[in-house]
Design a protein around this motif. Structure first.
Motif, PDB file in Angstrom:
ATOM      1  N   ALA A 157      -5.587  -2.995   8.740  1.00 36.01           N
ATOM      2  CA  ALA A 157      -4.946  -2.013   7.870  1.00 36.01           C
ATOM      3  C   ALA A 157      -4.157  -0.989   8.665  1.00 36.01           C
ATOM      4  O   ALA A 157      -3.029  -0.628   8.295  1.00 36.01           O
ATOM      5  CB  ALA A 157      -6.006  -1.311   7.025  1.00 36.01           C
ATOM      6  N   GLY A 158      -4.716  -0.504   9.780  1.00 28.35           N
ATOM      7  CA  GLY A 158      -4.064   0.561  10.537  1.00 28.35           C
ATOM      8  C   GLY A 158      -2.717   0.160  11.109  1.00 28.35           C
ATOM      9  O   GLY A 158      -1.744   0.925  11.033  1.00 28.35           O
ATOM     10  N   VAL A 159      -2.629  -1.025  11.694  1.00 29.01           N
ATOM     11  CA  VAL A 159      -1.354  -1.487  12.258  1.00 29.01           C
ATOM     12  C   VAL A 159      -0.315  -1.628  11.146  1.00 29.01           C
ATOM     13  O   VAL A 159       0.856  -1.260  11.316  1.00 29.01           O
ATOM     14  CB  VAL A 159      -1.550  -2.818  13.010  1.00 29.01           C
ATOM     15  CG1 VAL A 159      -0.201  -3.404  13.437  1.00 29.01           C
ATOM     16  CG2 VAL A 159      -2.440  -2.613  14.223  1.00 29.01           C
ATOM     17  N   THR A 377      -2.480   7.807   9.701  1.00 27.09           N
ATOM     18  CA  THR A 377      -1.556   6.766  10.141  1.00 27.09           C
ATOM     19  C   THR A 377      -0.506   6.488   9.075  1.00 27.09           C
ATOM     20  O   THR A 377       0.688   6.336   9.380  1.00 27.09           O
ATOM     21  CB  THR A 377      -2.331   5.477  10.469  1.00 27.09           C
ATOM     22  OG1 THR A 377      -3.284   5.758  11.503  1.00 27.09           O
ATOM     23  CG2 THR A 377      -1.391   4.383  10.947  1.00 27.09           C
ATOM     24  N   PHE A 378      -0.931   6.437   7.824  1.00 25.89           N
ATOM     25  CA  PHE A 378       0.041   6.209   6.755  1.00 25.89           C
ATOM     26  C   PHE A 378       0.991   7.389   6.613  1.00 25.89           C
ATOM     27  O   PHE A 378       2.202   7.214   6.422  1.00 25.89           O
ATOM     28  CB  PHE A 378      -0.677   5.953   5.429  1.00 25.89           C
ATOM     29  CG  PHE A 378       0.274   5.770   4.276  1.00 25.89           C
ATOM     30  CD1 PHE A 378       1.138   4.685   4.241  1.00 25.89           C
ATOM     31  CD2 PHE A 378       0.316   6.688   3.241  1.00 25.89           C
ATOM     32  CE1 PHE A 378       2.032   4.517   3.179  1.00 25.89           C
ATOM     33  CE2 PHE A 378       1.202   6.533   2.184  1.00 25.89           C
ATOM     34  CZ  PHE A 378       2.059   5.443   2.150  1.00 25.89           C
ATOM     35  N   VAL A 379       0.476   8.621   6.723  1.00 28.67           N
ATOM     36  CA  VAL A 379       1.352   9.794   6.650  1.00 28.67           C
ATOM     37  C   VAL A 379       2.327   9.792   7.830  1.00 28.67           C
ATOM     38  O   VAL A 379       3.488  10.216   7.698  1.00 28.67           O
ATOM     39  CB  VAL A 379       0.533  11.099   6.619  1.00 28.67           C
ATOM     40  CG1 VAL A 379       1.454  12.318   6.558  1.00 28.67           C
ATOM     41  CG2 VAL A 379      -0.413  11.105   5.428  1.00 28.67           C
ATOM     42  N   THR A 380       1.875   9.286   8.980  1.00 23.95           N
ATOM     43  CA  THR A 380       2.771   9.175  10.131  1.00 23.95           C
ATOM     44  C   THR A 380       3.934   8.246   9.824  1.00 23.95           C
ATOM     45  O   THR A 380       5.089   8.522  10.204  1.00 23.95           O
ATOM     46  CB  THR A 380       1.995   8.652  11.362  1.00 23.95           C
ATOM     47  OG1 THR A 380       0.945   9.568  11.670  1.00 23.95           O
ATOM     48  CG2 THR A 380       2.910   8.516  12.575  1.00 23.95           C
ATOM     49  N   PHE A 381       3.661   7.138   9.133  1.00 22.07           N
ATOM     50  CA  PHE A 381       4.757   6.245   8.726  1.00 22.07           C
ATOM     51  C   PHE A 381       5.736   6.963   7.801  1.00 22.07           C
ATOM     52  O   PHE A 381       6.957   6.772   7.893  1.00 22.07           O
ATOM     53  CB  PHE A 381       4.185   5.006   8.034  1.00 22.07           C
ATOM     54  CG  PHE A 381       5.217   4.190   7.307  1.00 22.07           C
ATOM     55  CD1 PHE A 381       6.165   3.458   8.013  1.00 22.07           C
ATOM     56  CD2 PHE A 381       5.254   4.163   5.924  1.00 22.07           C
ATOM     57  CE1 PHE A 381       7.122   2.712   7.345  1.00 22.07           C
ATOM     58  CE2 PHE A 381       6.211   3.423   5.244  1.00 22.07           C
ATOM     59  CZ  PHE A 381       7.149   2.695   5.961  1.00 22.07           C
ATOM     60  N   LEU A 382       5.218   7.821   6.938  1.00 21.47           N
ATOM     61  CA  LEU A 382       6.106   8.556   6.028  1.00 21.47           C
ATOM     62  C   LEU A 382       6.988   9.536   6.788  1.00 21.47           C
ATOM     63  O   LEU A 382       8.177   9.692   6.466  1.00 21.47           O
ATOM     64  CB  LEU A 382       5.274   9.305   4.986  1.00 21.47           C
ATOM     65  CG  LEU A 382       4.441   8.454   4.012  1.00 21.47           C
ATOM     66  CD1 LEU A 382       3.690   9.362   3.047  1.00 21.47           C
ATOM     67  CD2 LEU A 382       5.324   7.473   3.251  1.00 21.47           C
ATOM     68  N   GLU A 383       6.424  10.202   7.802  1.00 16.99           N
ATOM     69  CA  GLU A 383       7.238  11.187   8.535  1.00 16.99           C
ATOM     70  C   GLU A 383       8.102  10.527   9.607  1.00 16.99           C
ATOM     71  O   GLU A 383       9.121  11.084  10.005  1.00 16.99           O
ATOM     72  CB  GLU A 383       6.356  12.292   9.127  1.00 16.99           C
ATOM     73  CG  GLU A 383       5.327  11.868  10.140  1.00 16.99           C
ATOM     74  CD  GLU A 383       5.812  11.981  11.570  1.00 16.99           C
ATOM     75  OE1 GLU A 383       6.989  12.297  11.803  1.00 16.99           O
ATOM     76  OE2 GLU A 383       4.996  11.703  12.454  1.00 16.99           O
ATOM     77  N   PHE A 384       7.710   9.351  10.091  1.00 13.33           N
ATOM     78  CA  PHE A 384       8.562   8.577  11.002  1.00 13.33           C
ATOM     79  C   PHE A 384       8.285   7.095  10.785  1.00 13.33           C
ATOM     80  O   PHE A 384       7.144   6.653  10.936  1.00 13.33           O
ATOM     81  CB  PHE A 384       8.294   8.937  12.466  1.00 13.33           C
ATOM     82  CG  PHE A 384       9.230   8.214  13.408  1.00 13.33           C
ATOM     83  CD1 PHE A 384      10.449   8.783  13.742  1.00 13.33           C
ATOM     84  CD2 PHE A 384       8.912   6.981  13.924  1.00 13.33           C
ATOM     85  CE1 PHE A 384      11.331   8.124  14.586  1.00 13.33           C
ATOM     86  CE2 PHE A 384       9.777   6.308  14.765  1.00 13.33           C
ATOM     87  CZ  PHE A 384      10.995   6.871  15.099  1.00 13.33           C
ATOM     88  N   PRO A 385       9.291   6.371  10.393  1.00 13.72           N
ATOM     89  CA  PRO A 385      10.711   6.757  10.357  1.00 13.72           C
ATOM     90  C   PRO A 385      11.218   7.229   9.000  1.00 13.72           C
ATOM     91  O   PRO A 385      12.352   7.692   8.895  1.00 13.72           O
ATOM     92  CB  PRO A 385      11.397   5.430  10.730  1.00 13.72           C
ATOM     93  CG  PRO A 385      10.519   4.399  10.101  1.00 13.72           C
ATOM     94  CD  PRO A 385       9.102   4.916  10.238  1.00 13.72           C
ATOM     95  N   LEU A 386      10.395   7.085   7.952  1.00  9.77           N
ATOM     96  CA  LEU A 386      10.927   7.197   6.598  1.00  9.77           C
ATOM     97  C   LEU A 386      11.658   8.512   6.344  1.00  9.77           C
ATOM     98  O   LEU A 386      12.813   8.523   5.922  1.00  9.77           O
ATOM     99  CB  LEU A 386       9.777   7.015   5.602  1.00  9.77           C
ATOM    100  CG  LEU A 386      10.137   6.355   4.265  1.00  9.77           C
ATOM    101  CD1 LEU A 386      10.764   4.992   4.499  1.00  9.77           C
ATOM    102  CD2 LEU A 386       8.892   6.236   3.394  1.00  9.77           C
ATOM    103  N   TRP A 387      10.997   9.640   6.621  1.00  6.92           N
ATOM    104  CA  TRP A 387      11.594  10.944   6.316  1.00  6.92           C
ATOM    105  C   TRP A 387      11.703  11.809   7.566  1.00  6.92           C
ATOM    106  O   TRP A 387      11.524  13.032   7.507  1.00  6.92           O
ATOM    107  CB  TRP A 387      10.765  11.658   5.239  1.00  6.92           C
ATOM    108  CG  TRP A 387      10.887  10.996   3.890  1.00  6.92           C
ATOM    109  CD1 TRP A 387      12.020  10.496   3.321  1.00  6.92           C
ATOM    110  CD2 TRP A 387       9.838  10.774   2.943  1.00  6.92           C
ATOM    111  NE1 TRP A 387      11.754   9.981   2.080  1.00  6.92           N
ATOM    112  CE2 TRP A 387      10.422  10.125   1.818  1.00  6.92           C
ATOM    113  CE3 TRP A 387       8.466  11.060   2.922  1.00  6.92           C
ATOM    114  CZ2 TRP A 387       9.676   9.762   0.696  1.00  6.92           C
ATOM    115  CZ3 TRP A 387       7.719  10.691   1.812  1.00  6.92           C
ATOM    116  CH2 TRP A 387       8.321  10.057   0.712  1.00  6.92           C
TER     117      TRP A 387
END
Length: 447
Positions: A157-159, A377-387
């Protein structure tokens, strides 16, 4: 005399009339061991792993495009430019973005093993293979007594939650070494030390994996093996390639990266007229301007305080359960990640990998810290690269994402440290007791 000739009875290797090299049979050969089939829980895990990894590969190969900055540009431009320099037999002496220990060159040069592919494609494939190795290790470990497949689920899940950044940085390969070291530490202290020492010469942080090794011979063997391995590998690079230690200077001059905990000070200060700026500096997007050196210094002081807490914990620790070594490693990595001047998105791979090893143990105290790390980790995906543009602009969305992500990391750090302390420093504990993976206390095998 020769053997009795009865089935299953051992005979002499060479009988009176036998030719040299010939032996008499000892009886019928045992039937081959049946191949173990996948269990239902393992098939369920595979049903998640395969599509998520296929999606990650589609993302890094730009078949599926994620909004925001191109996360593969580090591989296509920075890593590939390092590769061209490293293959000449020297480190990138004039490139301040090279901030890694000398054995990192092995990861950057790794795609040369696949000469039939272009550099980016070969790198992504190696990252995928490293991911598969970690998953296999955790699945294998999950079938042992006292363990569970929970760790493999955390890794799977984390990756996926981190998104394509997972395959576009060499941190996944380092994490594979770290996971192998922690899993080996349950039975083979010296092997764990060798792997941790090698990992430290690739990206420093794996040295933290040994903080929770039980006292006594296991600690001496693992720490000694780590020091010898790290020293030998470093010396080999120093002798063979100029500039092996240049990374020390480049690391020293780094500032406060926009995603770090300390950066929140400047994200808020920008709303109040702070005159500084955001600029690409030393390979990352950092704040530059008044008070930045002060905040960076405070972060370093906090890291020293974290080191002091770990030393105090080790002095006071009296009881080791089967999960203590991994739990302590997780707390240590959390402490140094959270207090760092730089919390790049790929750092989450370190935390996910170590958390996965912790949660592979049924008795781990890291369940809630592990859950918080997955959320971060999921919030990290939201802040990079998404937003990421919102983060750079310090607007409401960007600051909110950082407050949530860094807040989750701080909460995970506090819970992890509290769990490790309460588990190893109970009131009235008489003496240190290293425990085996099945729960019974016995001396660990220091090999």
């Amino acid at each position: 005399m020769t053997g009795t000739g009865q089935p299953g009875t051992t005979t002499r290797a060479l009988t009176a009339g036998a030719e040299p090299g010939q032996t008499e049979p000892d009886g019928p050969e045992p039937p081959p061991r049946p191949r173990r089939s996948l269990t239902i829980p393992e098939l369920r895990l595979l049903a998640l792993w395969i599509p998520t990894r296929a999606l990650l590969l589609l993302c890094v190969f730009r078949v599926v495009v994620i909004p925001g900055p191109d996360v593969t540009s580090d591989v296509s431009f920075i890593y590939q430019s390092w590769y061209e320099v490293l293959r000449t037999g020297t480190f990138p002496l004039d490139d301040v973005t090279w901030q890694y220990p000398p054995a990192a060159a092995l990861a950057i040069l790794g795609p040369a093993a696949l000469p039939f592919l272009g550099y980016p494609a070969a790198f992504f494939l190696l990252a995928f293979l490293a991911d598969a190795v970690v998953t296999g290790l955790l699945v294998h470990a999950g079938g042992r007594p006292g363990r569970t497949l929970r760790g493999a689920w955390v890794w799977t899940a984390g990756v996926a939650l981190l998104g394509p950044t997972s395959y576009a940085r060499y941190d996944l390969m380092v994490t594979a070494v770290a996971v192998a070291a922690l899993l080996a530490g349950a039975r083979r202290a010296r092997v764990a030390g060798v792997l941790a020492g090698f990992g430290a010469v690739v990206k420093v942080w794996p040295v933290l994996l040994l903080v929770g090794v039980p006292r006594g011979r296991a600690a001496r063997r693992s720490w000694g093996a780590a020091v010898l391995t790290a020293g030998a590998v470093t010396l080999a690079f120093v002798v063979a390639m100029p500039g092996a230690l240049a990374f020390l200077t480049f690391q020293r001059d780094r500032g406060t990266e926009v995603e770090s905990l300390g950066a929140l000070v400047f994200h808020v200060a920008r709303q109040l007229g702070w005159p500084g700026e955001v600029r690409l500096n030393y390979g990352s997007v950092e704040f530059l301007g008044p008070y930045v050196p002060l905040v960076s210094a405070v972060a370093q002081v906090l890291s020293l305080a974290a080191l002091g807490w770990l030393v105090l914990w080790r002095v006071r620790a009296r009881v080791w359960t089967a999960a203590t070594s991994a739990d302590a490693a997780f707390a240590a990595v959390l402490l140094f990640t959270t207090t760092s001047r730089v919390i790049s998105p790929q750092y989450m791979l370190w935390l996910v990998g170590v958390a996965a090893v912790c949660l592979a143990w049924r008795g781990s105290r890291m369940v809630w810290p592990g859950v918080l790390v997955l959320a971060a980790t999921f919030v990290t995906f939201l802040e990079f690269p998404l937003w990421f543009a919102h983060v750079v602009a310090s607007d409401a969305l960007g600051v909110t994402l950082l407050v949530v992500r860094n807040g989750l990391l701080v909460a995970a750090t506090v819970l992890a440290c509290r769990g490790v302390w309460r588990g190893a420093v109970p009131r009235g504990a008489p003496q240190a007791r290293p425990c085996s993976e099945t729960g019974g206390c016995r001396p660990l095998d220091p090999r």
